[in-house]
Enzyme design. Structure first.
Site, PDB file in Angstrom:
ATOM      1  N   CYS A 135       4.983   2.433   6.148  1.00  0.00           N
ATOM      2  CA  CYS A 135       4.016   2.373   7.154  1.00  0.00           C
ATOM      3  C   CYS A 135       3.271   3.605   7.269  1.00  0.00           C
ATOM      4  CB  CYS A 135       4.623   2.216   8.476  1.00  0.00           C
ATOM      5  SG  CYS A 135       3.551   1.815   9.975  1.00  0.00           S
ATOM      6  N   CYS A 158      -3.316  -0.946  10.748  1.00  0.00           N
ATOM      7  CA  CYS A 158      -2.186  -0.612   9.682  1.00  0.00           C
ATOM      8  C   CYS A 158      -2.805   0.608   8.688  1.00  0.00           C
ATOM      9  CB  CYS A 158      -2.157  -2.233   9.013  1.00  0.00           C
ATOM     10  SG  CYS A 158      -1.008  -2.145   7.558  1.00  0.00           S
TER      11      CYS A 158
END
Length: 308
Positions: free
Chosen positions: A75, A250
């Site tokens: 991530c 993101c």
């Protein structure tokens, strides 16, 4: 069970951080869902357990769990927040200016800047080299192009849907991404927009179309789905993240989108990616590595008793 926590976010992509250096904490899917619930729990896109690293070159291991309880390999916004947690909570000396974070996708070196109080404010992460081969993304779509590095990859491949075909370029940044450039918004069905007379990336019904493609059979491990528009000032992007739905940002998705824009000739290999939660700067260098720069901030900290 009672826990101390810190909530951090990177461009609005938010996470509950818990110190688990003892390696004894095991949370159930129900507990993860409760922590991430924005009405009954703390509210977050995922939970990050801070654990002792297996790699001695890394400061700590980032165990990232999506809000639905599934593990994620990597991530981008989370790893910047991970660095902030390590710096701000004295796991790493603020004067070091650099650290390496261990993830399921491997070590991620990064550099960081701090404010006058020694608190991390931004970080630049070496996200490694994108993986493009279909079986490494993974996707069952056939490769139809070759990258500058000689790797066969999926470029603007058509995938059917109830609203007609959409074209995807597939990239792995340690986790699977499928990037769709909306070059002609007017060609999309009216039903996919909140206002058919003002079709835009902002009014696209991402919950519906994103969820459909996240679970499409051509992505055997599901995929993060990005919809993007290349503009004069950079790339505008929204993302439907695997395991948690739309998020405000993101990091790996921004990297995948930058790589896809470069591969498809829609832009150069350095871009500002504009997301609902903020701007990330992404560059695909001559060495094949992708770097990502962006902010990290603490929202609040506290103590919580899990009801489950």
């Amino acid at each position: 069970m009672e826990l101390d926590f810190v909530k951090l976010h990177g461009a609005g992509n938010d996470f509950v951080f818990i110190d688990d250096f003892s390696g004894t904490l095991e949370l159930t899917k129900e507990q993860i869902a409760w922590l991430c619930d924005r009405h009954f729990g703390i509210g977050a896109d995922g939970v990050i357990l801070v654990r002792r690293p297996n790699d001695p070159a890394c400061a700590a291991y980032m165990h990232y769990i999506n809000s639905d309880g599934t593990l994620a390999e990597m991530c981008g916004n989370g790893v910047r927040c991970f660095a902030k947690y390590l710096v701000d909570y004295a796991f790493v000396d603020p004067g070091d200016g650099a650290l390496a974070a261990e993830t399921l996708a491997g070590a991620r070196p990064l550099t960081f800047s701090v404010d006058e109080d020694g608190k991390l404010v931004s970080a630049t992460v070496d996200m490694g080299t994108p993986r493009l081969a279909p079986d490494e993304v993974p996707t069952t779509l056939a490769a139809n192009a070759v990258s500058p590095y000689g790797e066969a990859f999926v470029l603007d491949a058509s995938v059917d849907s109830p609203w007609g075909p959409f074209s995807f370029t597939c990239v792995s940044m340690g986790n699977p991404h499928a990037v769709c450039f909306l070059d002609d918004m007017r060609a999309l069905p009216d039903e996919l927009f909140a206002d058919p007379l003002a079709k835009s990336l902002d009014t696209l019904d991402l919950d519906r179309v994103g969820a459909f493609f996240e679970n499409h059979p051509v992505f055997p491990e599901k995929a993060n789905i990005e919809f993007a528009v290349v503009q004069s000032g950079g790339i505008a992007m929204r993302v439907y993240e695997r395991g948690c739905g739309e998020t405000l940002a993101c990091g790996t998705g921004a990297c995948a989108t930058g790589v896809a824009a470069c591969l498809s000739g829609r832009s150069g290999c350095s871009n500002e990616v504009h997301l609902p939660g903020g701007v990330l700067t992404v560059s695909w260098g001559d060495d094949g590595h992708v770097s990502m720069r962006g902010p990290a901030a603490e929202s609040f900290s506290g103590h919580v008793r899990l009801p489950l």
